[in-house]
Write a protein that holds these residues in place. Structure first.
Motif, PDB file in Angstrom:
ATOM      1  N   ARG A  33       8.518  23.598  61.370  1.00 25.61           N
ATOM      2  CA  ARG A  33      10.085  22.967  62.103  1.00 25.61           C
ATOM      3  C   ARG A  33      11.143  22.740  62.859  1.00 25.61           C
ATOM      4  NH1 ARG A  33      10.521  29.249  58.492  1.00 25.61           N
ATOM      5  NH2 ARG A  33       8.888  28.342  57.013  1.00 25.61           N
ATOM      6  N   ARG A  34      10.642  23.366  63.740  1.00 26.31           N
ATOM      7  CA  ARG A  34      11.178  22.246  64.995  1.00 26.31           C
ATOM      8  C   ARG A  34      11.490  20.395  65.205  1.00 26.31           C
ATOM      9  NH1 ARG A  34       7.867  25.910  68.328  1.00 26.31           N
ATOM     10  NH2 ARG A  34       6.678  24.224  69.308  1.00 26.31           N
ATOM     11  N   THR A  35      10.551  20.328  64.585  1.00 27.95           N
ATOM     12  CA  THR A  35      10.422  18.901  64.603  1.00 27.95           C
ATOM     13  C   THR A  35      10.889  18.165  63.321  1.00 27.95           C
ATOM     14  OG1 THR A  35       7.871  18.837  65.355  1.00 27.95           O
ATOM     15  CG2 THR A  35       8.533  16.864  63.638  1.00 27.95           C
ATOM     16  N   TYR A  36      11.007  18.788  62.299  1.00 26.62           N
ATOM     17  CA  TYR A  36      11.533  18.062  61.288  1.00 26.62           C
ATOM     18  C   TYR A  36      14.173  19.038  61.945  1.00 26.62           C
ATOM     19  CZ  TYR A  36      15.382  18.914  57.332  1.00 26.62           C
ATOM     20  OH  TYR A  36      15.822  18.942  56.645  1.00 26.62           O
ATOM     21  N   HIS A  37      14.072  19.804  62.195  1.00 29.54           N
ATOM     22  CA  HIS A  37      15.384  20.137  62.794  1.00 29.54           C
ATOM     23  C   HIS A  37      15.095  18.945  64.210  1.00 29.54           C
ATOM     24  CE1 HIS A  37      16.314  23.245  59.202  1.00 29.54           C
ATOM     25  NE2 HIS A  37      15.192  23.686  60.082  1.00 29.54           N
ATOM     26  N   ASN A  38      15.011  18.818  65.058  1.00 31.52           N
ATOM     27  CA  ASN A  38      15.124  18.096  66.112  1.00 31.52           C
ATOM     28  C   ASN A  38      15.579  16.509  64.958  1.00 31.52           C
ATOM     29  OD1 ASN A  38      15.244  18.359  69.026  1.00 31.52           O
ATOM     30  ND2 ASN A  38      12.652  20.154  67.819  1.00 31.52           N
ATOM     31  N   LEU A  39      14.699  16.651  64.257  1.00 33.24           N
ATOM     32  CA  LEU A  39      15.172  15.439  64.334  1.00 33.24           C
ATOM     33  C   LEU A  39      16.076  14.780  62.592  1.00 33.24           C
ATOM     34  CD1 LEU A  39      12.730  12.206  63.462  1.00 33.24           C
ATOM     35  CD2 LEU A  39      12.069  13.320  61.821  1.00 33.24           C
ATOM     36  N   THR A  40      16.523  15.608  62.220  1.00 35.33           N
ATOM     37  CA  THR A  40      16.881  15.751  61.472  1.00 35.33           C
ATOM     38  C   THR A  40      18.509  15.793  61.949  1.00 35.33           C
ATOM     39  OG1 THR A  40      16.199  16.649  59.509  1.00 35.33           O
ATOM     40  CG2 THR A  40      18.220  16.404  59.222  1.00 35.33           C
ATOM     41  N   SER A  41      18.484  16.588  63.210  1.00 33.75           N
ATOM     42  CA  SER A  41      20.031  17.071  63.547  1.00 33.75           C
ATOM     43  C   SER A  41      20.116  15.495  64.635  1.00 33.75           C
ATOM     44  CB  SER A  41      20.008  18.242  64.592  1.00 33.75           C
ATOM     45  OG  SER A  41      18.786  18.232  65.545  1.00 33.75           O
ATOM     46  N   ARG A  42      19.020  15.305  65.147  1.00 35.54           N
ATOM     47  CA  ARG A  42      19.020  13.750  65.625  1.00 35.54           C
ATOM     48  C   ARG A  42      19.963  12.435  64.960  1.00 35.54           C
ATOM     49  NH1 ARG A  42      15.160  10.191  70.181  1.00 35.54           N
ATOM     50  NH2 ARG A  42      16.682   8.983  70.469  1.00 35.54           N
ATOM     51  N   TYR A  43      19.653  12.737  64.457  1.00 38.86           N
ATOM     52  CA  TYR A  43      19.158  10.910  63.111  1.00 38.86           C
ATOM     53  C   TYR A  43      20.416  11.231  62.253  1.00 38.86           C
ATOM     54  CZ  TYR A  43      16.257   9.409  66.304  1.00 38.86           C
ATOM     55  OH  TYR A  43      15.363   8.601  67.503  1.00 38.86           O
ATOM     56  N   ASN A  44      19.909  12.437  61.267  1.00 37.80           N
ATOM     57  CA  ASN A  44      21.643  12.450  59.888  1.00 37.80           C
ATOM     58  C   ASN A  44      22.583  13.206  60.621  1.00 37.80           C
ATOM     59  OD1 ASN A  44      22.059  12.472  57.470  1.00 37.80           O
ATOM     60  ND2 ASN A  44      21.258  14.296  57.111  1.00 37.80           N
ATOM     61  N   VAL A  45      22.918  14.027  61.726  1.00 40.45           N
ATOM     62  CA  VAL A  45      23.849  14.618  62.365  1.00 40.45           C
ATOM     63  C   VAL A  45      24.524  13.632  63.527  1.00 40.45           C
ATOM     64  CG1 VAL A  45      25.405  16.852  62.527  1.00 40.45           C
ATOM     65  CG2 VAL A  45      23.283  16.561  61.200  1.00 40.45           C
ATOM     66  N   TYR A  46      23.486  14.150  64.685  1.00 32.74           N
ATOM     67  CA  TYR A  46      24.734  13.623  65.196  1.00 32.74           C
ATOM     68  C   TYR A  46      24.869  12.702  66.013  1.00 32.74           C
ATOM     69  CZ  TYR A  46      25.133  13.025  70.665  1.00 32.74           C
ATOM     70  OH  TYR A  46      25.491  12.617  72.050  1.00 32.74           O
ATOM     71  N   TRP A  47      23.921  11.785  65.364  1.00 37.41           N
ATOM     72  CA  TRP A  47      24.170   9.852  65.357  1.00 37.41           C
ATOM     73  C   TRP A  47      25.696   9.267  64.818  1.00 37.41           C
ATOM     74  CZ3 TRP A  47      24.410   5.907  62.106  1.00 37.41           C
ATOM     75  CH2 TRP A  47      24.322   4.480  63.187  1.00 37.41           C
ATOM     76  N   ASN A  48      25.644  10.056  63.554  1.00 33.24           N
ATOM     77  CA  ASN A  48      27.105   9.311  63.148  1.00 33.24           C
ATOM     78  C   ASN A  48      27.961  10.713  63.446  1.00 33.24           C
ATOM     79  OD1 ASN A  48      25.903   8.416  61.159  1.00 33.24           O
ATOM     80  ND2 ASN A  48      24.876  10.685  60.204  1.00 33.24           N
TER      81      ASN A  48
END
Length: 882
Positions: free
Chosen positions: A33-48
């Motif tokens: 869950r930490r891996t998933y949310h780190n990955l998604t928050s970075r590339y799917n949210v923060y990056w945009n």
């Protein structure tokens, strides 16, 4: 075999999807869950969100305008209007940051497990900052600095918080933050973003404070540490400006050369080259190379909008080489070729006006002072003295024009009809020929933008010695035709409007302020359609009757008296004052101004050491007017002081002055008011009354602008004196009549002003909940499509505000749409400004069919009950627009 492999892959993908779905929850602290949310928050949210922020910053860099007449800021965050254009990308950044926090934050044991959550908060703080919503930016950045104090990002948040305080002008809070960060930087305990930018941001802090030595120090320290071309180039240019300001011209030139080598933007490249020319030292040798370079720049069509600056640089070179005639020619061209840069036009006009003034060439000086005042902001250094000098010269030119015009009209009146028509036709023919010539020049300019080769310096038209009014284009169209032809259309404010209207409007202003009469007056429309190309334009003013001729001569007599007074009292030009008074005495030997003119000539001849002439006028006064105050003060210079002492009370002198005012003896009023400063320096009761009479007398004898300056000083010096409300009433009337924008302080007893405030049913409360209301025409504006466009606009530019849109019927002709809620008046006003700047919402709607305004929830029921748009518009424009 292939079928079996395909089945295995399908089951693996299915298992992976099941695992990912299970890991979406933030309720359990597991590795997946930490891996998933780190990955998604970075590339799917923060990056945009970060990409959207960078887009907005790049857009700001393109739209923010630099004022190269001042030392630049290293970081130009633009105006409030520039910031409103960034709402869409910054709102998207805020939205992405909020989504990242809401959907991916995992806090266990008081610690955030997803390392991109603090970045999301910081992203939101930066977006608020670039929107110039500094309150929200401060709150968000303080939260990051405190909540994530153990993380490196706290340092970055503190850096942005310091810049936020700086933009809020809370320098006492910004300085310690910068100092703490600088100490940590020296120990190597800061994140990369701080390490790269801190030095530049501290330099910008000192640039804001105008501490240029400290700013230069930090710029030079930071330059070797960055690879950012934009920052490098801008820093080099600012260093050039700083050393140019300090007079270290060789160092300035070296920095400007570095700027040019960096291949900067066209505008910065141009400014660097111009500044190198400006810091040229005659001791360095021949200036021909620099002049040749500037002349080459004049031949480049890309520089068309910068011709004014090039000519100004050429003028500065000519001045350093003591060629003042050439410098004046270049300055005139700088003013004439100025198209967009009002600051440069004003600078050139002021320099040229001062040079004409120093040579006692008052007519061209007036024209250039008037040009400068029309473009200068009211906070320009020395604005009041510049405005006063312009108004004095306007009065002078008005008197010169009056003499020239009336003499020319009297000459025409004494001709026979045929000769008169022949002269008028000759004038019209000359003007038409000039029109044809000008049109040919304009067509040529359209084909060839090398304006320098085609410029015709019309300043020669301002020849003071021209005797025949109608052959002098400047005096013929003083205030209008020549002005439009020479300078183009200008804002109608301050001196220009007043010099054009003061002769017909003073009485109405005075009566409104002092007697309560309504201003009025009309114009005769029978000749309103004549132009200076029609015979009727000239024939209508020719004095053909005895009464008209007497009136024309009276105008000349008054003008000579005013001319002498202005030369003597305002300009201290005794030779010309004597010449004006001599002309007055020669043409009008029995003039009502004879005594005053003799006394003035007596004082001036005495001052310049021409004792024989002084004695002659002394004897004339003593023999012709032995029982007057003028004679008594000649015999005894302390006459007025002794007279005041003998009277037993100082109020007697004021009563005499007031009586002179009622009898319209304004020269005596002015003399007495000035004398009162000596007689009663400590009389705080009488001095304001004398100052009031002096101000009104100045308006009669000089210009309304002179009266405005005097009364403005009065109300600011003596706001609690009983005479202050009357002065404030006059100033308020002037503001309405001439748009002077004089700031009138709160005056105790100012019943007119309080009555205006007390009659409004509305209450201003800055920190109350507000809406923006839009009133539309029911017949011409469709409400539903408007609400759709408002919703689109809000979702794009103000999504984080979560605004609501409502509509209802105001009356049979109008609909009311509201957008809210906003936490303060300033927030509602900012929204309205952004809304009005958008073409999308109101595109295609006639501005006459809708209006918009901020309104508090307290005032909203009152407005809906009264339904008076005009009344509320007056209220909000007075209270909200600072």
């Amino acid at each position: 075999m292939g079928f079996r492999n395909h089945s295995i892959i399908k089951w693996l993908v299915f298992a992976l999807l099941i695992g990912m779905a299970a890991s979406c929850s933030t309720k359990k602290n597991t590795w997946t869950r930490r891996t998933y949310h780190n990955l998604t928050s970075r590339y799917n949210v923060y990056w945009n969100g970060n990409e959207s922020l960078k887009t907005g910053v790049n857009d700001l860099r393109k739209t923010a305008v630099d004022d190269y007449s001042k030392v630049l800021r290293l970081f130009n965050y633009g105006t409030k209007a520039d910031a409103s254009k960034l709402n869409a990308p910054m709102e998207r950044a805020i939205e992405k940051g909020a989504i990242g926090i809401q959907k991916h934050s995992m806090v266990f044991a008081g610690k955030e497990q997803v390392r991109w959550i603090d970045d999301a908060y910081l992203l939101m703080g930066k977006a608020h900052f670039y929107k110039q919503d500094y309150i929200s930016a401060r709150r968000t950045l303080e939260f990051v600095a405190n909540q994530f104090s153990s993380n490196e990002i706290a340092g970055t948040a503190q850096m942005w918080l310091a810049v936020t305080y700086q933009q809020m002008e809370q320098f006492e809070k910004a300085a310690p933050l910068f100092e703490a960060l600088e100490a940590r930087l020296r120990s190597g305990m800061v994140p990369a973003e701080v390490s790269k930018n801190l030095g530049f941001l501290i330099a910008d802090f000192y640039l804001v404070r105008k501490n240029y030595d400290k700013a230069a120090l930090y710029l030079k320290e930071s330059l070797p540490l960055t690879r950012n071309k934009f920052l490098k180039t801008r820093s080099l240019f600012i260093l050039g400006q700083i050393y140019q300001l300090k007079g270290e011209n060789n160092t300035a030139i070296s920095y400007y050369r570095e700027v040019v080598r960096k291949n900067p933007s066209f505008e910065m490249d141009f400014e660097a080259r111009i500044n190198m020319a400006r810091v040229y030292e005659t001791s360095q040798g021949d200036s021909k190379a620099i002049v040749k370079l500037l002349q080459k720049m004049l031949r480049d069509e890309k520089n068309e909008d910068y011709f004014d600056k090039i000519y100004f640089a050429l003028a500065e070179i000519a001045l350093r080489e003591n060629n003042e005639a050439l410098a004046m020619e270049y300055l005139a061209k700088s003013v004439s070729t100025s198209t967009k840069n009002k600051t440069q036009q004003s600078t050139s006009a002021l320099r040229l006006a001062a040079m004409h003034f120093e040579r006692n060439a008052y007519v061209p000086a007036q024209a250039y002072y008037d040009t400068a005042v029309g473009a200068l902001p009211r906070d320009y250094p020395g604005y009041d003295s510049i405005r006063l000098r312009a108004s004095i010269l306007s009065e002078l030119v008005e008197n010169l024009t009056t003499i020239q015009l009336q003499d020319s009209l009297l000459t025409l009146a004494n001709m026979d009809s045929a000769s008169r028509i022949s002269v008028i036709d000759g004038i019209i023919k000359a003007l038409e020929e000039e029109d044809r010539k000008r049109e040919a020049e304009e067509r040529e300019m359209e084909r060839n933008v090398m304006m320098s080769n085609q410029f015709v310096d019309r300043t020669a038209n301002l020849n003071q010695s021209a005797d025949w009014y109608f052959y002098n284009p400047n005096t013929l169209s003083f205030g209008y035709t020549e002005f439009l032809r020479k300078w183009g259309r200008r804002k109608l404010e301050d001196n220009w409007r007043i010099s054009d209207k003061q002769s017909i409007s003073f009485e109405s202003i005075e009566s409104v302020a002092l007697e309560g009469a309504a201003p009025g007056g009309g114009t005769d429309d029978s000749t309103a359609n004549f132009t200076d190309r029609d015979r009727g334009y000239y024939l209508k003013d020719i004095p053909l009757t005895d009464e008209a001729k007497i009136a024309a001569l009276k105008q000349i007599e008054d003008a000579y008296s005013g001319l002498g007074y202005t030369y003597k009292e305002s300009l201290n030009d005794f030779p010309r004052a004597i010449e004006a008074y001599e002309s007055l005495n020669e043409r009008f030997p029995e003039s009502e101004y004879r005594l005053e003119s003799w006394y003035a000539q007596y004082k001036m001849h005495e001052a310049i050491g021409n004792q024989s002439e002084a004695d002659r006028f002394r004897q004339l006064i003593l023999s012709e007017y032995p029982n007057t105050d003028y004679a008594r003060v000649i015999e005894d210079p302390d006459y007025f002081i002794k007279k005041a002492e003998l009277s037993g009370e100082s109020s007697a002198f004021y009563e005499q002055t007031f009586e002179a005012y009622k009898n319209e003896e304004f020269f005596r009023v002015l003399m007495n008011a000035n004398r009162a400063q000596t007689l009663y320096p400590d009389d705080v009761e009488l001095l304001p009354r004398f100052d009031f009479l002096r101000g009104v007398a100045k308006g009669r004898l000089e210009t309304i602008d002179s009266m405005a300056v005097a009364l403005e000083q009065l109300v600011k010096t003596y706001p609690s004196h009983p005479v202050a409300p009357a002065a404030a009433a006059i100033l308020r009337t002037m503001n309405k009549e001439y748009d002077l924008k004089i700031e009138i302080p709160e005056i105790e007893g100012d019943t007119l002003n309080k009555a205006e405030e007390e009659t409004t049913p509305y209450i201003y409360a800055e920190n109350s909940i507000h809406m923006v209301m839009i009133v539309t025409s029911s017949e011409k504006v469709r409400t539903d499509p408007l609400k759709v466009r408002l919703s689109d606009f809000n979702n794009r530019d103000f999504k984080s505000a979560q605004l609501m849109i409502k509509s209802l019927v105001l009356d049979e002709q109008r609909m009311l749409v509201t957008v809210g809620n906003f936490e303060s008046a300033s927030a509602a006003l900012s929204y309205r400004e952004a809304l009005m700047a958008s073409d999308y919402v109101f595109g295609g709607i006639n501005p006459a069919d809708y209006s918009s305004a901020p309104i508090s929830l307290t005032n909203y029921p009152t407005f809906y009950r009264l339904k008076d748009e005009d009344e509320y518009t007056r209220f909000w424009k007075k209270m909200y627009v600072k």
